[in-house]
Scaffold this motif. Structure first.
Motif, short mmCIF file in Angstrom:
data_model
loop_
_atom_site.label_atom_id
_atom_site.label_comp_id
_atom_site.label_asym_id
_atom_site.label_seq_id
_atom_site.Cartn_x
_atom_site.Cartn_y
_atom_site.Cartn_z
N TRP A 150 4.57 -2.58 8.94
CA TRP A 150 5.89 -2.01 8.77
C TRP A 150 6.05 -0.93 7.87
O TRP A 150 6.84 0.06 8.14
N GLY A 151 5.07 -0.81 6.88
CA GLY A 151 5.07 0.43 6.10
C GLY A 151 6.15 0.35 5.10
O GLY A 151 6.98 1.42 4.67
N ILE A 152 6.29 -0.95 4.45
CA ILE A 152 7.45 -0.89 3.27
C ILE A 152 7.10 0.07 2.33
O ILE A 152 5.88 0.44 1.70
N GLY A 153 8.17 0.91 2.02
CA GLY A 153 8.04 1.81 0.81
C GLY A 153 7.45 3.19 1.03
O GLY A 153 6.98 4.00 0.36
N VAL A 154 7.10 3.36 2.22
CA VAL A 154 6.52 4.87 2.59
C VAL A 154 7.31 5.45 3.58
O VAL A 154 8.36 4.89 4.29
N GLU A 155 7.44 6.85 3.72
CA GLU A 155 8.05 7.58 4.66
C GLU A 155 7.77 7.26 6.19
O GLU A 155 6.74 6.92 6.51
N GLY A 156 8.99 6.95 7.03
CA GLY A 156 8.65 6.29 8.10
C GLY A 156 8.62 4.80 8.45
O GLY A 156 8.42 4.30 9.42
N GLU A 157 8.95 4.10 7.30
CA GLU A 157 8.80 2.71 7.17
C GLU A 157 9.77 2.13 8.60
O GLU A 157 10.70 2.64 8.85
N GLY A 158 8.86 1.19 9.18
CA GLY A 158 9.54 0.31 10.17
C GLY A 158 9.17 1.17 11.66
O GLY A 158 9.68 0.70 12.72
N THR A 159 8.51 2.23 11.81
CA THR A 159 8.13 3.14 12.74
C THR A 159 6.74 3.39 12.89
O THR A 159 5.92 2.80 12.02
N ALA A 160 6.27 4.18 13.92
CA ALA A 160 4.99 4.54 14.04
C ALA A 160 4.71 6.14 13.75
O ALA A 160 4.28 6.88 14.46
N TYR B 135 0.85 2.61 8.43
CA TYR B 135 -0.33 2.53 9.28
C TYR B 135 -0.29 2.74 10.80
O TYR B 135 -1.15 3.43 11.22
N PRO B 136 0.86 2.30 11.51
CA PRO B 136 0.53 2.61 12.99
C PRO B 136 0.67 4.10 13.15
O PRO B 136 -0.10 4.80 14.11
N ALA B 137 1.33 5.17 12.53
CA ALA B 137 1.40 6.39 12.40
C ALA B 137 -0.11 7.10 12.36
O ALA B 137 -0.63 7.59 13.13
N PHE B 138 -0.80 6.76 11.37
CA PHE B 138 -2.22 7.06 10.97
C PHE B 138 -2.96 6.51 12.07
O PHE B 138 -4.04 7.29 12.52
N LEU B 139 -2.98 5.30 12.38
CA LEU B 139 -3.78 4.59 13.45
C LEU B 139 -3.68 5.59 14.79
O LEU B 139 -4.71 6.04 15.40
N LYS B 140 -2.61 5.79 15.29
CA LYS B 140 -2.17 6.60 16.38
C LYS B 140 -2.78 8.01 16.48
O LYS B 140 -3.46 8.52 17.15
N SER B 141 -2.55 8.72 15.33
CA SER B 141 -3.06 10.03 14.98
C SER B 141 -4.60 9.97 14.96
O SER B 141 -5.37 10.82 15.60
N PRO C 199 0.97 -1.22 0.07
CA PRO C 199 0.09 -0.13 0.07
C PRO C 199 0.79 1.23 0.02
O PRO C 199 1.99 1.38 0.53
N THR C 200 0.24 2.34 -0.55
CA THR C 200 0.57 3.63 -0.44
C THR C 200 0.46 4.23 0.73
O THR C 200 -0.24 3.79 1.56
N GLY C 201 0.93 5.34 1.01
CA GLY C 201 0.48 6.30 2.43
C GLY C 201 -0.77 6.54 2.26
O GLY C 201 -1.79 6.46 3.46
N ALA C 202 -1.50 6.80 1.20
CA ALA C 202 -2.71 7.17 1.15
C ALA C 202 -3.59 5.81 1.29
O ALA C 202 -4.73 5.96 2.05
N ALA C 203 -3.16 4.67 0.87
CA ALA C 203 -3.96 3.39 1.14
C ALA C 203 -3.80 3.12 2.78
O ALA C 203 -4.89 2.70 3.41
#
Length: 70
Positions: free
Chosen positions: A42-52, A57-63, A4-8
């Motif tokens: 994990w967020g493979i291929g997007v900014e922040g890969e491997g983080t929240a 996804y973890p970053a968007f979920l947290k926010s 997925p992309t960041g938008a997805a």
């Protein structure tokens, strides 16, 4: 591989939050969600890969959950 992309990730987050909140699985800021280590978490291929952070996804979920609960 297709990831997925960041938008997805943001769209996935919207649906997950809708279900969690409508079914009262998350009710207050003391609730916890564990995101297990798959490629979506994990967020493979997007900014922040491997983080929240950033576009994962973890970053968007947290926010999104923080905006509902605080």
């Amino acid at each position: 591989d297709v990831h997925p992309t960041g938008a997805a990730y943001e769209m996935i987050t919207h649906e997950i939050c809708r279900v969690l909140l409508s079914e009262k699985k998350i009710q207050n800021r003391n609730s916890r969600i564990i995101c297990f280590g798959d490629s979506i978490t994990w967020g493979i291929g997007v900014e922040g890969e491997g983080t929240a952070a950033r576009e994962t996804y973890p970053a968007f979920l947290k926010s999104k959950l923080c905006s509902y609960l605080f």
